[in-house]
Each structure stands twice: as C-alpha cells, then as structure tokens.
Design an enzyme around this catalytic site. Sequence first.
Site, PDB file in Angstrom:
ATOM      1  CE  LYS A   1      -1.792   2.829   2.805  1.00  0.00           C
ATOM      2  NZ  LYS A   1      -1.681   4.046   1.970  1.00  0.00           N
TER       3      LYS A   1
ATOM      4  N   GLY B   1       6.984   4.902   8.090  1.00  0.00           N
ATOM      5  CA  GLY B   1       6.189   6.128   8.140  1.00  0.00           C
ATOM      6  C   GLY B   1       6.468   6.869   9.435  1.00  0.00           C
ATOM      7  CB  SER B   2       4.689   9.633  11.044  1.00  0.00           C
ATOM      8  OG  SER B   2       3.393   9.067  11.114  1.00  0.00           O
ATOM      9  CB  THR B   3       7.208   8.331  15.621  1.00  0.00           C
ATOM     10  OG1 THR B   3       8.538   8.136  15.136  1.00  0.00           O
ATOM     11  CG2 THR B   3       7.121   7.820  17.045  1.00  0.00           C
ATOM     12  CD  GLU B   4       0.258  11.555  15.124  1.00  0.00           C
ATOM     13  OE1 GLU B   4       1.031  12.396  14.642  1.00  0.00           O
ATOM     14  OE2 GLU B   4      -0.983  11.653  15.080  1.00  0.00           O
TER      15      GLU B   4
ATOM     16  N   GLY C   1       3.011   4.803  13.388  1.00  0.00           N
ATOM     17  CA  GLY C   1       3.630   3.540  13.815  1.00  0.00           C
ATOM     18  C   GLY C   1       3.045   3.055  15.134  1.00  0.00           C
TER      19      GLY C   1
ATOM     20  CD  GLU D   1      13.009   0.120   9.571  1.00  0.00           C
ATOM     21  OE1 GLU D   1      13.678   1.063  10.043  1.00  0.00           O
ATOM     22  OE2 GLU D   1      13.331  -1.062   9.704  1.00  0.00           O
TER      23      GLU D   1
ATOM     24  CB  CYS E   1      13.380   8.588   7.608  1.00  0.00           C
ATOM     25  SG  CYS E   1      14.449   7.471   6.699  1.00  0.00           S
TER      26      CYS E   1
ATOM     27  CD  GLU F   1      10.484  12.825  10.827  1.00  0.00           C
ATOM     28  OE1 GLU F   1       9.341  12.435  11.102  1.00  0.00           O
ATOM     29  OE2 GLU F   1      11.330  12.129  10.245  1.00  0.00           O
TER      30      GLU F   1
HETATM   31  P1  NAD Z   1       2.588   8.493   7.574  1.00  0.00           P
HETATM   32  O1  NAD Z   1       2.887   7.756   8.818  1.00  0.00           O
HETATM   33  O2  NAD Z   1       1.589   9.562   7.594  1.00  0.00           O
HETATM   34  O3  NAD Z   1       2.135   7.483   6.425  1.00  0.00           O
HETATM   35  C1  NAD Z   1       2.914   6.368   6.046  1.00  0.00           C
HETATM   36  C2  NAD Z   1       2.013   5.330   5.396  1.00  0.00           C
HETATM   37  O4  NAD Z   1       1.092   4.852   6.375  1.00  0.00           O
HETATM   38  C3  NAD Z   1       1.168   5.858   4.244  1.00  0.00           C
HETATM   39  O5  NAD Z   1       1.038   4.835   3.264  1.00  0.00           O
HETATM   40  C4  NAD Z   1      -0.183   6.105   4.916  1.00  0.00           C
HETATM   41  O6  NAD Z   1      -1.268   6.059   4.016  1.00  0.00           O
HETATM   42  C5  NAD Z   1      -0.245   4.957   5.897  1.00  0.00           C
HETATM   43  N1  NAD Z   1      -1.120   5.167   7.050  1.00  0.00           N
HETATM   44  C6  NAD Z   1      -1.453   6.339   7.641  1.00  0.00           C
HETATM   45  N2  NAD Z   1      -2.283   6.113   8.678  1.00  0.00           N
HETATM   46  C7  NAD Z   1      -2.483   4.767   8.747  1.00  0.00           C
HETATM   47  C8  NAD Z   1      -3.218   3.919   9.596  1.00  0.00           C
HETATM   48  N3  NAD Z   1      -3.926   4.419  10.605  1.00  0.00           N
HETATM   49  N4  NAD Z   1      -3.196   2.586   9.376  1.00  0.00           N
HETATM   50  C9  NAD Z   1      -2.456   2.078   8.367  1.00  0.00           C
HETATM   51  N5  NAD Z   1      -1.733   2.826   7.518  1.00  0.00           N
HETATM   52  C10 NAD Z   1      -1.734   4.164   7.707  1.00  0.00           C
HETATM   53  O7  NAD Z   1       4.010   9.015   7.085  1.00  0.00           O
HETATM   54  P2  NAD Z   1       4.334   9.922   5.824  1.00  0.00           P
HETATM   55  O8  NAD Z   1       3.912  11.305   6.153  1.00  0.00           O
HETATM   56  O9  NAD Z   1       3.845   9.275   4.571  1.00  0.00           O
HETATM   57  O10 NAD Z   1       5.921   9.804   5.800  1.00  0.00           O
HETATM   58  C11 NAD Z   1       6.740  10.581   6.591  1.00  0.00           C
HETATM   59  C12 NAD Z   1       7.256   9.816   7.783  1.00  0.00           C
HETATM   60  O11 NAD Z   1       7.893   8.600   7.380  1.00  0.00           O
HETATM   61  C13 NAD Z   1       8.320  10.590   8.525  1.00  0.00           C
HETATM   62  O12 NAD Z   1       8.065  10.530   9.902  1.00  0.00           O
HETATM   63  C14 NAD Z   1       9.606   9.844   8.179  1.00  0.00           C
HETATM   64  O13 NAD Z   1      10.641   9.982   9.112  1.00  0.00           O
HETATM   65  C15 NAD Z   1       9.132   8.452   8.070  1.00  0.00           C
HETATM   66  N6  NAD Z   1      10.090   7.637   7.299  1.00  0.00           N
HETATM   67  C16 NAD Z   1      10.855   6.711   7.959  1.00  0.00           C
HETATM   68  C17 NAD Z   1      11.800   5.959   7.252  1.00  0.00           C
HETATM   69  C18 NAD Z   1      12.673   4.932   7.951  1.00  0.00           C
HETATM   70  O14 NAD Z   1      13.281   4.111   7.270  1.00  0.00           O
HETATM   71  N7  NAD Z   1      12.752   4.944   9.273  1.00  0.00           N
HETATM   72  C19 NAD Z   1      11.938   6.148   5.878  1.00  0.00           C
HETATM   73  C20 NAD Z   1      11.140   7.106   5.251  1.00  0.00           C
HETATM   74  C21 NAD Z   1      10.208   7.842   5.969  1.00  0.00           C
END
Ligand code: NAD
Length: 489
Positions: free
Chosen positions: A181, A234-237, A239, A256, A290, A391
């Site tokens: 996804k 994705g984001s820590t929140e 996650g 991650e 990230c 961040e």
């Molecule tokens: P996000 O957490 O908003 O979204 C990431 C993914 O999760 C998207 O596909 C989104 O549609 C999905 N998502 C959102 N809410 C969800 C839920 N409740 N249930 C299931 N899936 C859900 O993050 P973003 O804004 O797309 O990306 C930015 C973040 O990603 C930053 O915090 C960045 O540091 C992090 N990131 C981490 C790494 C790493 O390797 N550690 C790499 C790249 C980005």
Amino acid sequence: MSQTGGVEPGKLLIDGRWEDARSGRTFATLNPADESVITQVAEAGLPDVDAAVLAARKALESGPWSKMSAADRGKILWRMGELILERLAHVGLLETLDTGKTLFDSGKIELPMAAQIFQFYAGAASKIAGKTPSSRSDAFLFTLKEPVGVVAAIVPWNFPFLLSSWKVAPALAAGCCVILKPASQTPLTALELGRIGQDAGLPPGVLQILPGAGSGAGMALVRHPAVDKIAFTGSTEVGKTILREAASTLKRVSVELGGKSPNIVFADADQEAAMRGAFNGIFYNKGEVCAAGSRLFVERSIHDRFVAQLAERTEAIVLGDPREKGTRMGPVVSAQQLDVVLGYIASGTEDGARVAAGGRRASDINGGKGYFVRPTVFDGVTPEMRIAREEIFGPVLAVLPFDDVSDVVAKANGTMYGLAAGVWTRDVAKAHKVARAIRAGTVWVNTYNLYDPSLPFGGFKQSGFGRDLGIEAIDGYLETKSVWIDLGR
Ligand code: NAD
C-alpha cells in the site's frame, strides 16, 4: 495531459488482474510542482483488501509460488532488477511528477539503487538456511526457515519506489506474498512495481498493489486476521497506532519511523567535505528524508564561519520544476506538507532562532503555483526549541554549537529518536568513540546518507524496530520452526 505525457489512470492489482475499486472510488494524485492533477487512481477499500488477502493466501498455500525453489524465486527478483533499469526513464518521470524530487534523484540515484536491492535479494533467496544443533545423541534436531506468510507493506511518500523495494524484495526472497500500500500522495510508481513483478514472472497474488488512504486500505490491512505481518515505514505517530491495532491479532510488525538525526562537525574535520555533508545531509530530497541530518552540531571554534558558508550555499540553491535540468531542488510533496514546514519556520523565528538562509515560501516559481519553500538554515538554536526537537521533514536545518565530545554526545542523544547520525573528524579514535556513544541505528563517519543493500537500516528508541536492507531484513520475513526427530534410545 500533454504536460505529464498522458499518465493512464491507476488501477488496483489484485490476483494478477488490474481492477477498479469495488466501491468505484478514485482519488486524484497531484503534481506538487504546479498543483495539476496527474491522473486518477482507484482507491482500495475493505472489499478490495479482502479480495487481495484471499488471493495472497491462495498463492502462499497452494499456488505455483508455494512450490517454487528459492533459486527460481531469485531468478524472478533478478529479472525485476533488470526491468527496473530498462524502464528507468518512464518510472523515474512518474516518481518525479508524483513527489517533486528531481529527475536526477529519481532516475540516477533511487531507481538504480532499487534495482541493486532486487538483485542483492535475488542472490540471498537461495542462502536462507536453518540450523542443525548437534547437542543430542538420541535425537536429530533442526530448524526450518519458513516464510512468515502474507505481508502488508505500508510505505510513505518520500521515496515511494525505493522504500517499496526495501520491503518487497526481501519479503519475496523469503517466499512471502506481499500486498503493497503506497501513500495516497504518491501511488504511481508502486503500480509500476506491480507491473514489473508481473512481467518478471511473479504468479498472481504474490505481489498485489492497493493504493488508498491510511485510514481505509491501510487500517483494513493492519486489522485483517489473515495478514501475518505488517512491514511499515512512516511517522512515529502512525507507527504507534499500527502497533496498537496489530496487537489484537498479534501480527508480526516492523516499524521504520521518524528521526531528528544529529550531524556532528568537529573543528579537525576536512572542512569542505563536512560542508558538503552538512548541506546534502539536510537538503537531499528537500529534507524529506527520515535520516536527514536536521540537527547540525558544529564545534564552537568553527561555528560562525561554517554557518556563514553554509548559508551562502543554501541561498544559491536553484529551486524549480524538478523535470528541468538546472533545478537543484523541487517542491515539497503536498499542500499539507508545505503548511507543516512553514509552520516550523514560523515557530523557529518565534522561539528566537535566527534565519541564516531562506525562511519563506518561494512564490516566484511557476506563477506562484506549486509547493516551493526556500531551503532554510537556522542558527542561534537551543535544544528546547521545537525546530531542534521535532521532525520537520522538510528543507529546514537547525544549527547548534558544542564544546567537546561529551557535550555533543549528550546533546545528540537528547532526543526520543535514534535513526541515524553523522560524525565529521580526521581523528580516528574520536570517530570510533562518538560512533559507539550515539544511540542510533546508523552512524556515518565522514559521509552522510549513504545506503548499501548489504547494510541493515533501522531505528533505535522511537525511530522504530526491525531492520530494512541487509540479510537482517530477510529474517523479518521468516519464522523459525524447530523439528525434533527421535532416534530411539
Ligand atoms: P505516515 O505515517 O503519515 O504514512 C505512512 C504510510 O502509512 C502511508 O502509506 C499512509 O497512508 C499509511 N497510514 C497512515 N495512517 C495509517 C493507519 N492508521 N493505518 C495504516 N496505515 C496508515 O508518514 P508519511 O507522512 O507518509 O511519511 C513521513 C514519515 O515517514 C516521517 O516521519 C519519516 O521519518 C518516516 N520515514 C521513515 C523511514 C525509515 O526508514 N525509518 C523512511 C522514510 C520515511
């Protein structure tokens, strides 16, 4: 559509077929450089997730995939790497249109790296092996490594194709089936990865692509009882939400997450190399990285000179349409992200930091259309300020001075994150000492933001757990089964 070269509407890839969403719903994906609609994409919902999970389970349990040798899986992965390179220009352009990253970054750096990753895991597939402990004379003991099962890979918008490859390649090497996804801001190249998988010979149901909202398809995957693992970046929140939701079915989860990485420049460093490292460490991909070195610590004796030079280089960055050759930096990914970044710039100023470069929206490009922000350097920053703690995920750097090793280690570790760090020094012993003292999953010495398929990447602390890349990533897609064969007394 002449502007975009006529991008086809996106469909869902389920069980080997390209389909509309069962609800009939679509969403628009936008070009952040001019706010135009690139195309419409089918939006997966719960019924589509159900269909994909069913197809994945069938492929896993009884289809040709379940009987395929690891070496043959490897051949398909290798072919996927070749097809990525053959389609570089097309997929690279889509990545640039969707994300605002330059064509150089998508076509010359990130897609070739994704191809390398598929070919690294092509070789790794046939090296997966269990153990045979020889501790007993009355039994033959061994372990089998089995695929964890159906994996939902949920990825963000900053490196849509590359981060998809970080998850899809090792999961397929392990023999799993993957439902990918992508983020709703950037769905286009994940669809291309689905096509590449099909053309390379993946059987139906092995790699399926479900663009859609996090709260829709994303959450449905996390809650689905027949999904075995969530591989999330994705984001820590988000996650944390995923961990809570996945607990009810005790899914395997790797997360991650975000970062606020320290990049540390000692006075004895090669100044030109450190300057380039500080600059690229924060401004690569508009700071939407990230591991961005978003907290720059500079030893006090060189601080003022270093900041002045960095500010000068930052002011010289050419912003513009990421498809144009002379452009060094494109727009941030979305209107929402533009608001976030401008909000942090305002908060830095309100908290008393000094804008050394940038500090505003760039409204003089594309007739004011597009989400362009001037890359920004703040000095006079103190550790309590929001721009030093949170961040931002944009082209905004906070520079802080330090006095010695123990001072900078304490400051660098004074964060809830632990994703990455950089150290710039000519003193080998100091480099080793600081690399050990920093609590982060990756430490770069005299370089920054480099990745290799063989080197695991992931977080300490609230930057998450589990590892992408390296042989370690395959472990995250395997279960260990222990077998005890009695040999009689
Ligand atoms: P996000 O957490 O908003 O979204 C990431 C993914 O999760 C998207 O596909 C989104 O549609 C999905 N998502 C959102 N809410 C969800 C839920 N409740 N249930 C299931 N899936 C859900 O993050 P973003 O804004 O797309 O990306 C930015 C973040 O990603 C930053 O915090 C960045 O540091 C992090 N990131 C981490 C790494 C790493 O390797 N550690 C790499 C790249 C980005």
